[in-house]
Design an enzyme around this catalytic site. Structure first.
Site, mmCIF file in Angstrom:
data_model
loop_
_atom_site.group_PDB
_atom_site.id
_atom_site.type_symbol
_atom_site.label_atom_id
_atom_site.label_comp_id
_atom_site.label_asym_id
_atom_site.label_seq_id
_atom_site.Cartn_x
_atom_site.Cartn_y
_atom_site.Cartn_z
ATOM 1 N N ARG A 158 0.856 -1.199 0.000
ATOM 2 C CA ARG A 158 0.000 0.000 0.000
ATOM 3 C C ARG A 158 0.887 1.243 0.000
ATOM 4 O O ARG A 158 0.629 2.211 -0.704
ATOM 5 C CB ARG A 158 -0.964 0.020 1.200
ATOM 6 C CG ARG A 158 -1.677 1.365 1.351
ATOM 7 C CD ARG A 158 -2.917 1.345 2.249
ATOM 8 N NE ARG A 158 -2.795 0.496 3.397
ATOM 9 C CZ ARG A 158 -2.029 0.735 4.474
ATOM 10 N NH1 ARG A 158 -1.320 1.838 4.549
ATOM 11 N NH2 ARG A 158 -1.987 -0.120 5.472
ATOM 12 N N TYR B 280 -17.172 15.851 -15.682
ATOM 13 C CA TYR B 280 -17.507 14.446 -15.552
ATOM 14 C C TYR B 280 -18.529 14.286 -14.423
ATOM 15 O O TYR B 280 -18.344 14.833 -13.331
ATOM 16 C CB TYR B 280 -16.227 13.658 -15.254
ATOM 17 C CG TYR B 280 -16.472 12.208 -14.987
ATOM 18 C CD1 TYR B 280 -16.949 11.366 -15.996
ATOM 19 C CD2 TYR B 280 -16.261 11.662 -13.733
ATOM 20 C CE1 TYR B 280 -17.195 10.036 -15.744
ATOM 21 C CE2 TYR B 280 -16.497 10.321 -13.484
ATOM 22 C CZ TYR B 280 -16.972 9.514 -14.491
ATOM 23 O OH TYR B 280 -17.217 8.191 -14.240
ATOM 24 N N ASP C 74 -8.201 18.632 -14.573
ATOM 25 C CA ASP C 74 -8.456 17.257 -15.002
ATOM 26 C C ASP C 74 -8.057 17.177 -16.474
ATOM 27 O O ASP C 74 -8.718 17.750 -17.335
ATOM 28 C CB ASP C 74 -9.942 16.921 -14.791
ATOM 29 C CG ASP C 74 -10.268 15.463 -15.127
ATOM 30 O OD1 ASP C 74 -9.559 14.868 -15.976
ATOM 31 O OD2 ASP C 74 -11.252 14.940 -14.576
ATOM 32 N N LYS D 280 -8.799 5.970 -19.229
ATOM 33 C CA LYS D 280 -9.163 6.481 -20.544
ATOM 34 C C LYS D 280 -7.968 6.433 -21.492
ATOM 35 O O LYS D 280 -7.497 5.359 -21.803
ATOM 36 C CB LYS D 280 -9.762 7.883 -20.383
ATOM 37 C CG LYS D 280 -10.772 8.002 -19.219
ATOM 38 C CD LYS D 280 -12.050 7.235 -19.419
ATOM 39 C CE LYS D 280 -12.955 7.144 -18.179
ATOM 40 N NZ LYS D 280 -13.290 8.394 -17.526
HETATM 41 C C1 LIG Z 1 -13.800 8.841 -16.271
HETATM 42 C C2 LIG Z 1 -13.436 10.191 -15.807
HETATM 43 C C3 LIG Z 1 -13.140 10.425 -14.447
HETATM 44 C C4 LIG Z 1 -13.272 9.364 -13.389
HETATM 45 O O1 LIG Z 1 -12.338 8.330 -13.532
HETATM 46 P P1 LIG Z 1 -12.610 6.808 -13.143
HETATM 47 O O2 LIG Z 1 -11.349 6.130 -13.552
HETATM 48 O O3 LIG Z 1 -13.831 6.349 -13.880
HETATM 49 O O4 LIG Z 1 -12.835 6.773 -11.660
HETATM 50 C C5 LIG Z 1 -12.737 11.704 -14.100
HETATM 51 N N1 LIG Z 1 -12.655 12.699 -15.003
HETATM 52 C C6 LIG Z 1 -12.948 12.513 -16.306
HETATM 53 C C7 LIG Z 1 -12.837 13.654 -17.262
HETATM 54 C C8 LIG Z 1 -13.357 11.253 -16.753
HETATM 55 O O5 LIG Z 1 -13.666 11.079 -18.041
#
Ligand SMILES: *Cc1c(COP(=O)(O)O)cnc(C)c1O
Length: 388
Positions: free
Chosen positions: A58, A111, A183, A208
């Site tokens: 961890r 998101y 983000d 992603k």
């Molecule tokens: C998918 C997404 C998230 C969240 O991520 P997870 O891996 O699904 O927890 C945050 N910000 C954006 C822009 C996303 O597309």
């Protein structure tokens, strides 16, 4: 360790860094790919005699370290931290930056899960927020209070592809003594480098584009400030939502092809945008690469190309938008984005169902595409038949 890799960063281009940072050949075997250290604990050479600082997975794991060094190098930061999901990364960041009584400025397009985390979970602990149009730096400045600790921005945003000027917002944040969080999931570090533009923290859903193959869920934070890096690392370990060894390995492998994938995602998206813009059943196309997009100039300034995410509105409203999603054959109907395969979805009923009724509600006739790296002619033909 990280210094050697920041040397790699300094001397080489993005593609080279993506392939080599963190990917040091194994000293005992010469294996060119980091091993998957599927292990929870480490033998100590006498009490406290740790080898390479590892005591418990961890707190630290060599496969995760490889990914974290790579992430830091790609974003030009001092420290990368890998988490079990994008939301786990966001949760760690929010609870590190904010305490009860603090205030946060958040975007009016984001998101859905980010908005849910802030409005339904973090808000319960006495943190309050203002929704602002982050494409307008003056609106963000107006939303600041004497309790504001951070400005949160997503650019391009999900699902409306809004663009915010990172350098301008960094100026607003610096003047107010608050932190700017970006983000960077939609752009990836290949297309956009928020830290270099003045942001304090980069957030990723590595699920992603970074992973890129729809086979792993993960998240990341990257920062430049050493004090903040230490605080985040403390919370990452204290909260425990770390990326596992195999997940770290998958993301690290995906990143090696990030640059070539992003080039193709952008090129395919541009062809699709051109077709959709002339299609009689499409009332509006949302893509920062379009000259008429309100954020086009800012996007052109801060992005290498405009990426693979495209949204559009369909004549005939919600029912017709849903029907288009049902009719595609090469585009797979599904949530998520950023993989090699093209995906289509209806944000209002799928990814953004949780923002219904809020200031972040999305149009009901909206369709979102994650344009993959298949043959562009096949993608065009599929959308044309689905639009009818
Ligand atoms: C998918 C997404 C998230 C969240 O991520 P997870 O891996 O699904 O927890 C945050 N910000 C954006 C822009 C996303 O597309």
């Amino acid at each position: 360790m990280s210094d050697r890799h920041s040397d790699v960063r300094g001397a080489h281009g993005f593609e080279t860094v993506a392939i080599h940072a963190g990917n040091t050949p194994d000293p005992t075997t010469g294996a060119v790919v980091p091993a998957i250290y599927q292990v929870s604990t480490y033998k100590q050479d006498g009490v406290g005699g740790l080898r390479g600082g590892y005591e418990y997975s961890r707190s630290g794991n060599p496969t995760r370290t490889a990914l974290e060094e790579n992430l830091a190098a790609l974003e030009g930061g001092r420290r990368g931290l890998a988490f079990a999901s994008g939301l786990a990364a966001e949760d760690c960041l929010l609870r590190t930056l904010l305490a009860p009584g603090d205030h946060l400025v958040i975007p009016d397009d984001a998101y859905g899960g980010t908005f849910r985390l802030i409005s339904k979970v973090v808000a319960r602990w006495g943190v309050d927020y203002t929704v602002a149009d982050t494409s307008d730096p003056a609106a963000v400045r107006d939303a600041l209070t004497d309790r504001t600790k951070a400005i949160w921005v997503e650019t391009p945003s999900n699902p409306l592809l809004g663009v915010s000027d990172i350098a301008a917002l960094a100026g607003v944040a610096r003047a107010a003594g608050v932190r700017l969080v970006v983000d960077n999931t939609f752009a990836s570090p290949y297309l956009q480098q928020p830290l270099a533009l003045g942001a304090d923290v980069v957030v990723h859903s590595t699920t992603k584009y970074m992973g890129g193959h729809s086979d792993v869920v993960g998240g990341a934070l990257v920062v430049s400030d050493q004090e903040l890096a230490d605080e985040l690392a403390y919370h990452q370990n204290a909260m425990g939502a770390v990326a596992g060894p195999f997940d770290s390995w998958l993301v690290l492998r995906g990143i090696k092809t990030l640059a070539v994938r992003m080039d193709r995602h952008s090129a395919n998206a541009e062809r699709i945008v051109e077709m959709l813009s002339g299609h009689p059943k499409v009332t509006k196309v949302l893509y920062p690469g379009l000259a008429e997009h309100p954020g086009h100039e800012v996007a052109a300034k801060q992005m290498r190309s405009f990426g693979g995410m495209v949204s559009f509105q369909v004549a005939g409203g919600e029912e017709e938008a849903v029907a288009v999603c049902d009719r595609t054959e090469v585009f797979t109907l599904g949530e998520s984005l950023g993989g090699v395969e093209s995906l289509i979805e209806h944000p209002g009923r799928m990814t953004h169902a949780s923002v219904a009724g809020s200031q972040l509600e999305v149009p009901s006739d909206l369709v979102r595409l994650s344009v993959g790296i298949e043959n562009a002619d096949d993608l065009l033909a599929d959308l044309q038949q689905a639009l009818g």
